[in-house]
Design a protein around this motif. Sequence first.
Motif, PDB file in Angstrom:
ATOM      1  N   LYS B 177       0.827  -1.208   0.000  1.00 46.11           N
ATOM      2  CA  LYS B 177       0.000   0.000   0.000  1.00 46.11           C
ATOM      3  C   LYS B 177       0.862   1.259   0.000  1.00 46.11           C
ATOM      4  CE  LYS B 177      -4.092  -1.913   2.302  1.00 46.11           C
ATOM      5  NZ  LYS B 177      -3.675  -3.331   2.459  1.00 46.11           N
ATOM      6  N   GLU B 178       2.112   1.086   0.408  1.00 44.05           N
ATOM      7  CA  GLU B 178       2.975   2.274   0.519  1.00 44.05           C
ATOM      8  C   GLU B 178       3.291   2.838  -0.867  1.00 44.05           C
ATOM      9  OE1 GLU B 178       3.506  -0.682   1.749  1.00 44.05           O
ATOM     10  OE2 GLU B 178       4.051  -0.602   3.863  1.00 44.05           O
ATOM     11  N   ASN B 179       3.553   4.152  -0.910  1.00 49.81           N
ATOM     12  CA  ASN B 179       3.977   4.779  -2.174  1.00 49.81           C
ATOM     13  C   ASN B 179       5.480   4.637  -2.294  1.00 49.81           C
ATOM     14  OD1 ASN B 179       1.411   5.568  -2.826  1.00 49.81           O
ATOM     15  ND2 ASN B 179       1.601   7.549  -1.801  1.00 49.81           N
ATOM     16  N   LEU B 180       5.882   3.608  -2.993  1.00 51.86           N
ATOM     17  CA  LEU B 180       7.295   3.310  -3.130  1.00 51.86           C
ATOM     18  C   LEU B 180       7.817   3.833  -4.457  1.00 51.86           C
ATOM     19  CD1 LEU B 180       7.061  -0.384  -1.906  1.00 51.86           C
ATOM     20  CD2 LEU B 180       7.881   1.582  -0.574  1.00 51.86           C
ATOM     21  N   SER B 181       9.109   4.094  -4.480  1.00 56.62           N
ATOM     22  CA  SER B 181       9.751   4.477  -5.745  1.00 56.62           C
ATOM     23  C   SER B 181      11.095   3.785  -5.798  1.00 56.62           C
ATOM     24  CB  SER B 181       9.904   5.994  -5.847  1.00 56.62           C
ATOM     25  OG  SER B 181      10.674   6.468  -4.759  1.00 56.62           O
ATOM     26  N   CYS B 182      11.656   3.687  -6.974  1.00 53.10           N
ATOM     27  CA  CYS B 182      12.956   3.020  -7.083  1.00 53.10           C
ATOM     28  C   CYS B 182      13.782   3.587  -8.223  1.00 53.10           C
ATOM     29  CB  CYS B 182      12.786   1.514  -7.231  1.00 53.10           C
ATOM     30  SG  CYS B 182      12.229   1.013  -8.844  1.00 53.10           S
ATOM     31  N   GLU B 183      15.079   3.360  -8.083  1.00 52.74           N
ATOM     32  CA  GLU B 183      16.015   3.695  -9.161  1.00 52.74           C
ATOM     33  C   GLU B 183      16.644   2.394  -9.629  1.00 52.74           C
ATOM     34  OE1 GLU B 183      17.959   7.194  -6.718  1.00 52.74           O
ATOM     35  OE2 GLU B 183      18.837   7.168  -8.731  1.00 52.74           O
ATOM     36  N   VAL B 184      16.747   2.231 -10.932  1.00 55.28           N
ATOM     37  CA  VAL B 184      17.366   1.014 -11.470  1.00 55.28           C
ATOM     38  C   VAL B 184      18.390   1.392 -12.523  1.00 55.28           C
ATOM     39  CG1 VAL B 184      15.287  -0.361 -11.066  1.00 55.28           C
ATOM     40  CG2 VAL B 184      15.684   0.647 -13.312  1.00 55.28           C
ATOM     41  N   THR B 185      19.352   0.474 -12.739  1.00 59.01           N
ATOM     42  CA  THR B 185      20.240   0.581 -13.900  1.00 59.01           C
ATOM     43  C   THR B 185      19.767  -0.451 -14.909  1.00 59.01           C
ATOM     44  OG1 THR B 185      22.095   1.193 -12.498  1.00 59.01           O
ATOM     45  CG2 THR B 185      22.605   0.392 -14.714  1.00 59.01           C
TER      46      THR B 185
END
Lengths: 495, 292
Positions: B177-185
């Motif tokens: 439910k959390e508003n997650l974000s991510c960075e990827v290569t």
Amino acid sequence: MENNEQIEKKSKLDFSKYGKVISFLALEIIAIISFSLGNSFILYTSISAVLFVLLLLVTWVEIKKEGYPTFAFFLIPILAFGLFCVISNFNKDVNYSLSGGLSAFVPIGLAVFPCCGYLLAHEKNFKISQALLVIFVAIGVYTFINFIGTMIQFSPFHTLRYADKYLFYNGEIVEISVGNMAYALIGFRFQEVSIEYYLMYPIILLVSGIFLFFIKYKDNKKLFITYACLTGLAFISILFSITKFMAIILALLIYIYVLILLTAKKVLDLKYTRIIFIIMGAITGLVVLVFLLNAQAIAGSPIKFIQDLISGNGFLNRVFNGNRLALNYNIAADGLFSKFKLNGIMTGPIEGYTNTYDFYEYYHVEAISNTNSFFFDTILTSGTIGLLFLIIVVGFIIYSIYKYCKNSRDLIENKAVITAFISGFFIYSFVAYDMSLMIFKSDLFPFYTNNLFIISLILVGYMNVLPLTSEVVKNEAPIESTIMSKGGDNDEISF
Amino acid sequence: MKSVSKCLLVLSSLLVTSCGYRLKELYNSNDYNSIYYSENYVRTKVDDFKGASRKEIKLDQEDNYVFTSLSNPHYTRYLSDPDQSVYKHLFDKTISMIQIDDSFEYGMNSKLFDGWWECGSHNEKARIQIDEDGFDMKFEKQCRQRPDYLILSFQSAIGDIRDKSFKQYNANERYPKENLSCEVTLNIDFYLLENNKYSCISCSYDIEERKCNQLDFVFFGFELGDKINLSLCKGVSISYKIKSIKNGEEDVTEKYNHKMEDLEGLDKNTSEKVYGHALWLYEFYLANSTWH
């Protein structure tokens, strides 16, 4: 008197010296149609347009008038059926393979091809044995090509081994399993097709096996081997791609073929065969009537009584409501006399139509595209009135077969094969004709666009020329003696 | 005896044709369309690609005209008509590999070639889900004319990777439910086949921080042309590495980046979710390519 005869001869068109050419060209056309190159509709439309013009000239002038009124009477319902195919709402369906201008050739074609058969029966150089050989060889070549294509793409017995396996196509998993697919030449391109369409050709090709019981191997090795190879090819094609449902249909059709064969060989008395066919026909008619009544969602008390009786009985409920085929029959037959069904329906919107809701509401678009039965498909493609004319056409075909078998002086094996061919096609199409034969495309091919139906119409036209005068009938020698005779004319088609 | 041998010869020739060409890729009716998040990972590997000589390219935003959204001017330079809506360019299903060549119609990879650039409520049906190890695609044909540019659309996803053996798995709550974000290569390897030998051009780029599970689609692309010449391309491999997963400012990478091995030894009756990361790939497009 002499002057009158001379005047009469001059006023008639004399085609006698072109008889062999006409016969040869007719066999070419029959071969092309049997090979199913006629899924190339340009070819069909061109051929039917040319034939139509020729027949207007030739038939009216050449045909003896005494047999013509009966045959002309047959042309009325088939022409009417064709017209209802054209004016039907289904004609506007974008999936319909002949939508738009091409469908105008449907009534022309349906009337022209029986006339072809009728004309050819009067042409003394035309031999029905040769025509049947051409038909089966062409179907055999088509079957062989499809068989090789299917084996390359799918391998033997894929229908049993991969019945619950699926392919991905165009980003989606295909609803039809690999076990219900085959590969066939449609027009000039190979396509994935339904197993029902693929098996139709070898099942009809099996009819050629009837000749093996009449041709002696010693008298004509080549012909015997040809028919043996065709029959063998049919068996192998069916065996390597059989499904449970198709096995039942195959059993039914083999029963019919054997019945006809035994009658032709005089093992079974004709009257018993007639009784069997009448009983089968009556049961089929009753079942169809019950289906039509049971399908009505809004019904008065007599029909409601039948519906309650069916739903209250486990076996009847399973037959008339509880299987995939019955489900589709019921959707097609519901509201048979409503304004929607009287003039056929569509399976999807017309291209460019923007207001989808109003469209579906007005045209009452159905959720199914085919019922796997030519009878119930006709409700969708030609409407209830079109169906009524089709019933008359089928009735006339049955009557033509009866009269032909009784009165014609053709060889008994030719009568048996023609009867088996037409019965086989109509029985198969009644339970397994797939209008949406291509797996990955949504194009619809109603049964009246099918090449075997057109061959059946040519044979029906041929059958309607019966011995009323000695000039009309050709006492056809057995095909073996024609081929074995020395000094044969080079123009004749020889084997 | 002669006729028997003739018959056998004919039969054997028929059997030789039984290649089953279409049977190489078969599925059950619900494969990769499961309510169990972990069952939808695609991990196909092509053995032929192993051992290919590699050329590594770290893409530069300016030099390689890299874009990660359609509003980026590096993308609009590829539009033939400057007034053309960028959405019309991609979303009327006429821009797809299937439109370029029929050979992309077949197989599960056709999900990336069918012109569906976003989810469009098709969910699992429209996408290919990969983990960090990624997956390989081998094309039926080989690229002949070098493509001008690449576009790949995808989004980040995090879901509960517990499988059927966990009784308390709840499909309705498989996403956090959390508003997650991510960075990827992101890594895209192009495999070129020449003289029966494969070589690899491996391109990588750091995608900026994007939201997970919230329809935050990345439209990633860069120029190919002469700089990255893909003529003779026979396959592609897509993989990635997580740099960080954040909940606001808090780094929660460890909590939301579990692998399948982490399920071993867990109580099967636990209701505690075990989250894993994925990329949902929607569309792959090599513009102006020809295939033979």
